[in-house]
Design a protein around this motif. Structure first.
Motif: not given
Length: 939
Positions: A449-461, A537-552
Motif C-alpha cells: 500500500d505504501r508503494l502504491a501511495q507513492s505514485e499517482r498512477s496507483t494512488r487510488d488502490l 525499484r529497490s522498494a519493488q525488490i524488497r516487496f518481492a522478497g517479503k512476498f516470497q518469504q510469506l508464500s513459502a
C-alpha cells in the motif's frame, strides 16, 4: 558445484537430544562404519530450548547445546570418524531462533526495544503497525488468558537478580527497561529513608542511580553515539545495583518488597508494563496482530534477518569454527525458502568458508522442497537438495497409475468428497491467511500500500483491496516461492503469471488494475509511465522478497500441514514435496528424473519430517494394485465398525467418513509385524497420530480451537476397533487382508531401497530404518532406536554371506534382517567402487516381454566399470506371485537388453555372489531367482 571426491559416499541421519547425546553417537560409529556409512548427518547441535527433541528451536547460535555434551565430546566424535575415513555433516538453522526460553539477543530487544543492538536481527515491524500503541514495541503472545485477567489475577511475579529487574510469567522472564526502574527504586528510596539505621551509606548511592536512569536516552533514539552511551550506562547502573544489594541486605530486601507490592497492584503493574518495549497478550491475539515474523505460525520461533551481514556472521560463527577446525566437513541448510535471498546466502556461505585459507568448495545441501517438475535454481551454490523430490519419484514408481480412475471413485463414494486436491489446497491456504498468518498478510499489504501511495498512477488502490488481492494471489501460488532478487528468471515469471491469472479468475469483481499492480511489482516492471526511480525499484525488490518469504509458509501450512491430512485418496502419495494428484510415476518419467539429477544431492526414503515411514508408504502403495479388493474391504470394515462410532450432541458422528478412510489406510501401512506383542502401545500410537492428523486438517477441530469432545470420541473409536474382545470380526478380517499384502509391501521396500543406494545421489539413511520402518509422522518417527539389535544383525552377515543365509532371511523376512543386509552390501559396493556411483553415467535399459511393465532396470557405468540394477514393481500383477515361495514370481520370457559393449562381459550378482554368463539379454527369471532384486557387476 562441488568436487565429487569431497562428497559424502553415504550419510546416516541422527536426531540429537538429551536422551541421545554425542557420547551415544560415538558409541555407534563402529556400527555405522561397518554398515558402509561415510558421513554422520546430525540435527542441529547448537543450544536449543531446554528439553528440545529436535533441536530446531535454537536459542544460542554461538554455543554447543550442553544437553548434547561438551566440545571435548564433539572433538572425540570427530576424531573417531576421521580415524575411520568418515566425516560429519552439520545441520544449520539460519531462519529463526527460539524466544520461548532465555535468548540473550531477544532479551536485549525486549529490554531496549528499537535501540537494542539486536533490534535489526529479527524481522520486527517497529514503526508501521496499524495499532499506534504497538509502535516501538513487540507483541508477546505468551499468556494463556487475556491480558486483563493475567494482570488482575497476580499471574506476574517480581524478580530482582544481580542488578536486573524482571517480571516472571511461568518460566518466561520479561526484563524491565532500566529507563523505567524509577517506578520501583523511588518507592524503595522513600521506604528506606525512615527505616535504615545508617542511611548515609545507601541512600546517596540509590539517589544517584535513580538520577542516572532518568538521564538515559529513550528507546526511539536514532543517534548512534547516544544509543551507545546509553547502552554502556545501563551496564553501569545494573552493576551499581548489584553492588548495593551485596553491601546492604536491607536495600536488597526492600527493593524486592517494593517490586512485589507493585506486581500485586493491577493498576501499578499495568502502568509499568505499558512503559516497556513489549506488550504481553493472550496467545490467540498473535494471528491478527503479531508484529514479528515467525517460523511459519509458531510464536516461539522468531524469524531472523539473515540477509544482514552482521546477523549472518553471528549466527554462523560457531558453525564455521567447527568447519575450519575440520570437526565437520559439510552442512545441510534448514528451510532455505525462509531466507530473504537464498542465492546470496549460499554465496556468502562459500565466501565465509574460504576466509583465511585456500580451501576446496564446502559441501552444502539445502532442504528445498521442489514442486512437481520444479528444478533447483542453477545459480545456487549448492550440491543439491536433501532429496524430497527423490523420495516422491521413487515412491510413485510403485503406484499403479492405471487404477487412478477406480481409486477416485472409491474415495469419492466412501468419503463424499468431490473437490479436487487443487481446490482443497486453495481453501486451506485461505484459512491459513485468515487465521494463523493474518498478521503477516497485514504487514505485506501495508508495505505494498505504501508503494502504491507513492505514485499517482496507483494512488487510488485501497489498502483493503490490496490485502484482498494479495490473499488471493498467495492462495493461488503454484509453488512454494519464487527467487526474484533483482533479476526475474523465466520460471519465476511463469509462477507469478499463473498465480495472477488464477486469482483474477476467482475474483472477477476485484479490479484488474490491482492484480496488474501486484504482477508488475513482483516482476519488477517499471510504472506505466515508463519511468522508475532506483528508490522505487529497490522498494519493488524488497516487496518481492517479503512476498516470497510469506508464500513459502502459506504453502507449507496450507498444503503440507492441512490439505495432506484431508485428501485421503491414497495417502502414500501425501508426502512433503509430493503431489497427491500425480497418481504414480511411469518408469520413463523416473528414468528421466534420475538421469538429470545432481549426484551430490541426498537420496532419502524417510526423514525426520516425512509424513510416513518408508515401508509404511510401500505397503499402502499396494492398494493401488487392488482397488476392487480395497473397496470391498473398506466398506465391510466400515459396516462392522459403525456401532463403535460416537454420536455427539451436534448430531455428528465421530470419526467422519474421511477420517475413517485415513484411519484404515494408516492401519494398513503401519500394522506392526508383531501386532499381538505391541497391541497396547500400537493402539496409543494410532490414537496420537489421528489426534494430530485431525488437528492439522482443521475440519472438526484444530490446534487453535481444539474440540476435546470430538477428539475423545475418535480415540474411543480407535481403542474399540483395535480391541479383539470388542471387534473380533473386524480384527480377523483386517489381519487376513494384511497377510495378503504384507509381502508385496516388503517387495516394494526392498526395491526402493536398492534404488536409493545405487541411483544418482548420495544414499541417506534415516535413523533406524535399516530394519522395516512402519512409523508415522513425528513424533512417532523419532522414537528411540535399538542399535544393539542392528549391530548384532550386521555381525551375523559379516560372518556368513552364503546364499543359504539369504534364502533363510527371505523366508523369515519379518525380522527385517533382509533389508539391512541389502543396505550393507550396496554400501559396501559403493565403498569399493566410489567413482562408479558418484561420477558414473546413468543409462535406462529396455525391458521386453510379458512382464516388462513390472521391471525397472538401469546401468551405472564409469570407465571400465559397470553395474546392472534390476527391481520389480507392481508385484501383485505377477500372476503367481501370491502362490509361490516368498519373493518368487514367474517372469515368463521377460528380458533386459544390454548395450553392445557389455555383451561379452562376465557378470556377478553382488547380492547373492552368483556368477552370470555373458549373454546378449538377461532373463529376468534368472536375475531374480535367488533374490527379489538384482545388483550385478561386470567382472
Amino acid at each position: 558445484m562441488n568436487e565429487q571426491n569431497s562428497w559424502p559416499r553415504a550419510t546416516y541421519r541422527l536426531q540429537m537430544h538429551k536422551d541421545f547425546t554425542l557420547k551415544n553417537a560415538l558409541e555407534i560409529v563402529p556400527y555405522l562404519d561397518d554398515l558402509g556409512i561415510s558421513h554422520l548427518y546430525m540435527s542441529s547441535l547448537l543450544t536449543a530450548k531446554p528439553g528440545s527433541l529436535h533441536g530446531y528451536d535454537v536459542c544460542d547460535h554461538k554455543r554447543l547445546n550442553p544437553e548434547l555434551g561438551t566440545e571435548e565430546d564433539l572433538q572425540k566424535l570427530s576424531d573417531e570418524l576421521k580415524s575411520r575415513g568418515m566425516g560429519l555433516i552439520l545441520d544449520v538453522v539460519p531462519n529463526h531462533m527460539s524466544v520461548g526460553c532465555f535468548n540473550s539477543w531477544w532479551h536485549d530487544v525486549l529490554e531496549n526495544g528499537p535501540s537494542s543492538q539486536f533490534s535489526n536481527y529479527f524481522d520486527i515491524v517497529w514503526d508501521d503497525h496499524y495499532r499506534e500503541s504497538l509502535r516501538g514495541k513487540v507483541l508477546l503472545p505468551i499468556l494463556g488468558t487475556t491480558y486483563g485477567e493475567a494482570v488482575d489475577s497476580g499471574a506476574f511475579q517480581a524478580v530482582v537478580e544481580e542488578g536486573n529487574l524482571y517480571l516472571k510469567f511461568g518460566k518466561i522472564r520479561l526484563p524491565i527497561d532500566p529507563r523505567t526502574y524509577g517506578a520501583i527504586l523511588e518507592p524503595t528510596l522513600e521506604s528506606l529513608r525512615d527505616s535504615m539505621e545508617e542511611p548515609e551509606t545507601v541512600l546517596p548511592e540509590l539517589q544517584s542511580i535513580i538520577s542516572a536512569t532518568k538521564h538515559l536516552s529513550g528507546r526511539m533514539e536514532k543517534d548512534s553515539q547516544k544509543v551507545l552511551e546509553t547502552r554502556n550506562e545501563i551496564v553501569v547502573i545494573k552493576r551499581r545495583l548489584l553492588e548495593l544489594g551485596l553491601r546492604s541486605p536491607a536495600f536488597q530486601s526492600e527493593i524486592e518488597t517494593q517490586f512485589s507490592l507493585l506486581a500485586k497492584d493491577p493498576n501499578q503493574l499495568d502502568k509499568l508494563i505499558e512503559l516497556q518495549a513489549y506488550r504481553p497478550c493472550f496467545w490467540r491475539v498473535a494471528s491478527d496482530e503479531i508484529n514479528y515474523r515467525r517460523f511459519f505460525d509458531i510464536n516461539d520461533l522468531a524469524a531472523l534477518a539473515t540477509e544482514r551481514l552482521e546477523v549472518f556472521q553471528n549466527i554462523h560463527e560457531k558453525i564455521f569454527k567447527w568447519l575450519h577446525a575440520d570437526i565437520a566437513q559439510g552442512i545441510r541448510i534448514d528451510h532455505p525458502d525462509g531466507l530473504f535471498d537464498p542465492k546470496r546466502y549460499l554465496a556468502r556461505l562459500q565466501d565465509e568458508w574460504r576466509q583465511g585459507g585456500d580451501r576446496p568448495t564446502l559441501y552444502v545441501v539445502v532442504e528445498k522442497i521442489l514442486g512437481t517438475f520444479e528444478t533447483l535454481p542453477k545459480d545456487w551454490q549448492t550440491d543439491g537438495t536433501t532429496g524430497y523430490e527423490f523420495l516422491n519419484y521413487i515412491n510413485g514408481l510403485f503406484v499403479d497409475s492405471a487404477a487412478e480412475a477406480r481409486i477416485d471413485q472409491i474415495f469419492q463414494s466412501f468419503t463424499g468428497i468431490e473437490d479436487s486436491f487443487e481446490e482443497i489446497v486453495y481453501r486451506k491456504k485461505m484459512i491459513i491467511l485468515q487465521s494463523s498468518l493474518t498478521s503477516e498478510l497485514h504487514v505485506l499489504a501495508g508495505y505494498l500500500d505504501r508503494l502504491a501511495q507513492s505514485e499517482r498512477s496507483t494512488r487510488d488502490l485501497t489498502l483493503n483491496g490490496i490485502r484482498h488481492a494479495l490473499r488471493e494471489v498467495l492462495c493461488s501460488f503454484p509453488i512454494y516461492r519464487t527467487y526474484i532478487d533483482g533479476d526475474v528468471q523465466s520460471t519465476d515469471r511463469v509462477a507469478v503469471l499463473k498465480a495472477i491469472r488464477a486469482a483474477r479468475r476467482r475474483n472477477p469483481l476485484l479490479g484488474r488494475e490491482i492484480f496488474d499492480f501486484i504482477r508488475d511489482t513482483l516482476l519488477l516492471k517499471p510504472l506505466s509511465s515508463g519511468t522508475a526511480s532506483q528508490e522505487y525499484r529497490s522498494a519493488q525488490i524488497r516487496f518481492a522478497g517479503k512476498f516470497q518469504q510469506l508464500s513459502a509458509p502459506v504453502m507449507a501450512k496450507g498444503f503440507e500441514d492441512t490439505a495432506l491430512y484431508i485428501y485421503t485418496r491414497l495417502i502414500s502419495l501425501n508426502e512433503v514435496g509430493g503431489d497427491p494428484m500425480l497418481f504414480g510415476r511411469s518408469p520413463d518419467l523416473v528414468h528421466k528424473f534420475l538421469g538429470e539429477r545432481s549426484p551430490g544431492g541426498l537420496s532419502p526414503l524417510a526423514t525426520h519430517d516425512t509424513k510416513r515411514g518408508e515401508d509404511t508408504r510401500a505397503r499402502i502403495n499396494v492398494l493401488s494394485e487392488i482397488p476392487d479388493e480395497w473397496n470391498e474391504r473398506s466398506l465391510r470394515w466400515s459396516q462392522m465398525n459403525d456401532r463403535h462410532r460416537v454420536a455427539l450432541e451436534d448430531h455428528n458422528l465421530a470419526p467422519d467418513r474421511n477420517e475413517e478412510n485415513l484411519l484404515y489406510q494408516t492401519l494398513i501401512g503401519s500394522w506392526p509385524v508383531n501386532a499381538a506383542e505391541e497391541r497396547q502401545s500400537y493402539s496409543q500410537r494410532i490414537c496420537d497420530y489421528m489426534i494430530k492428523a485431525m488437528q492439522e486438517a482443521k475440519v472438526h477441530t484444530s490446534w487453535i480451537n481444539p474440540d476435546q469432545e470430538y477428539l475423545e470420541a475418535v480415540q474411543k473409536f480407535i481403542e474399540r476397533i483395535l480391541d479383539p474382545d470388542q471387534s473380533s470380526e473386524f480384527m480377523t478380517d483386517f489381519q487376513d487382508f494384511i497377510k495378503q499384502i504384507h509381502l508385496h509391501g516388503q517387495w516394494n521396500s526392498l526395491a526402493q531401497t536398492l534404488l536409493r543406494c545405487t541411483a544418482p545421489g548420495i544414499p541417506d539413511t534415516y535413523q533406524g530404518t535399516e530394519l522395516w520402518d512402519y512409523s508415522l509422522v513425528d513424533p512417532d518417527n523419532r522414537r528411540p532406536v535399538d542399535f544393539s539389535i542392528r549391530q548384532d544383525f550386521l555381525k551375523e552377515f559379516q560372518s556368513d554371506q552364503s546364499t543359504d543365509t539369504i534364502q533363510d532371511l527371505l523366508k523369515n523376512s519379518d525380522s527385517g534382517k533382509i533389508k539391512i543386509l541389502l543396505i550393507a552390501r550396496c554400501l559396501k559396493l559403493r565403498k569399493e567402487w566410489p567413482e562408479l556411483f558418484s561420477r558414473g553415467d546413468y543409462q535406462a535399459l529396455k525391458v521386453k516381454g510379458a512382464k516388462a511393465e513390472n521391471i525397472f532396470a538401469y546401468l551405472r557405468t564409469w570407465e571400465n566399470l559397470a553395474s546392472l540394477i534390476v527391481v520389480p514393481r507392481l508385484t501383485w500383477k505377477l500372476n503367481s506371485a501370491r502362490k509361490c515361495e516368498p519373493f518368487r514370481a514367474e517372469w515368463e520370457e521377460t528380458t533386459i537388453e544390454l548395450p553392445e559393449h557389455l555383451l561379452k562381459r562376465n557378470w556377478r550378482n553382488y547380492l547373492t555372489n552368483e556368477s552370470l554368463k555373458p549373454v546378449e539379454t538377461f532373463s529376468v527369471q534368472n536375475l531374480l531367482e535367488s533374490f527379489p532384486c538384482c545388483l550385478a557387476i561386470a567382472q
